[in-house]
Design a protein around this motif. Sequence first.
Motif, PDB file in Angstrom:
ATOM      1  N   THR A  89     -37.949  -5.406  23.502  1.00 35.05           N
ATOM      2  CA  THR A  89     -37.442  -5.744  24.830  1.00 35.05           C
ATOM      3  C   THR A  89     -38.066  -4.811  25.854  1.00 35.05           C
ATOM      4  O   THR A  89     -38.274  -3.643  25.591  1.00 35.05           O
ATOM      5  N   GLY A  90     -38.372  -5.342  26.994  1.00 33.93           N
ATOM      6  CA  GLY A  90     -38.881  -4.533  28.093  1.00 33.93           C
ATOM      7  C   GLY A  90     -37.753  -4.031  28.979  1.00 33.93           C
ATOM      8  O   GLY A  90     -37.977  -3.302  29.932  1.00 33.93           O
ATOM      9  N   SER A  91     -36.536  -4.420  28.643  1.00 31.63           N
ATOM     10  CA  SER A  91     -35.378  -4.022  29.437  1.00 31.63           C
ATOM     11  C   SER A  91     -34.868  -2.653  28.999  1.00 31.63           C
ATOM     12  O   SER A  91     -34.962  -2.281  27.830  1.00 31.63           O
ATOM     13  N   ALA A  92     -34.294  -1.942  29.942  1.00 30.79           N
ATOM     14  CA  ALA A  92     -33.763  -0.605  29.661  1.00 30.79           C
ATOM     15  C   ALA A  92     -32.448  -0.691  28.894  1.00 30.79           C
ATOM     16  O   ALA A  92     -31.656  -1.616  29.088  1.00 30.79           O
ATOM     17  N   TRP A  93     -32.226   0.276  28.006  1.00 28.82           N
ATOM     18  CA  TRP A  93     -30.965   0.397  27.300  1.00 28.82           C
ATOM     19  C   TRP A  93     -30.686   1.872  27.055  1.00 28.82           C
ATOM     20  O   TRP A  93     -31.573   2.699  27.099  1.00 28.82           O
ATOM     21  N   THR A  94     -29.425   2.190  26.818  1.00 30.74           N
ATOM     22  CA  THR A  94     -28.996   3.568  26.624  1.00 30.74           C
ATOM     23  C   THR A  94     -28.110   3.659  25.389  1.00 30.74           C
ATOM     24  O   THR A  94     -27.237   2.815  25.190  1.00 30.74           O
ATOM     25  N   LEU A  95     -28.335   4.684  24.585  1.00 31.95           N
ATOM     26  CA  LEU A  95     -27.488   4.981  23.438  1.00 31.95           C
ATOM     27  C   LEU A  95     -26.593   6.146  23.813  1.00 31.95           C
ATOM     28  O   LEU A  95     -27.080   7.193  24.238  1.00 31.95           O
ATOM     29  N   THR A  96     -25.282   5.957  23.662  1.00 30.82           N
ATOM     30  CA  THR A  96     -24.313   7.009  23.909  1.00 30.82           C
ATOM     31  C   THR A  96     -23.594   7.299  22.603  1.00 30.82           C
ATOM     32  O   THR A  96     -23.158   6.368  21.920  1.00 30.82           O
ATOM     33  N   ALA A  97     -23.490   8.566  22.250  1.00 31.93           N
ATOM     34  CA  ALA A  97     -22.814   8.947  21.003  1.00 31.93           C
ATOM     35  C   ALA A  97     -21.699   9.927  21.303  1.00 31.93           C
ATOM     36  O   ALA A  97     -21.751  10.675  22.292  1.00 31.93           O
TER      37      ALA A  97
END
Length: 65
Positions: free
Chosen positions: A49-57
């Motif tokens: 995907t060219g879309s931004a995503w964020t991982l939060t832990a």
Amino acid sequence: MVVSCPAGKKVLGGGSRVTGAGAAEVGVVEEYPNAVNQWTTLAREQDPTGSAWTLTAHAICANAS
């Protein structure tokens, strides 16, 4: 991604979440305690995907005895 408990605390568990426009194409593939006071989580794109995503832990911590 690694999150740590404050000094003197032990990790009891943890979790993670993927957010953002590309989140539907991302999966959490690993979550585990990697030390007595740390929680590790890993996410990967299932489909590019060219879309931004964020991982939060987050880690759930408690007083150590």
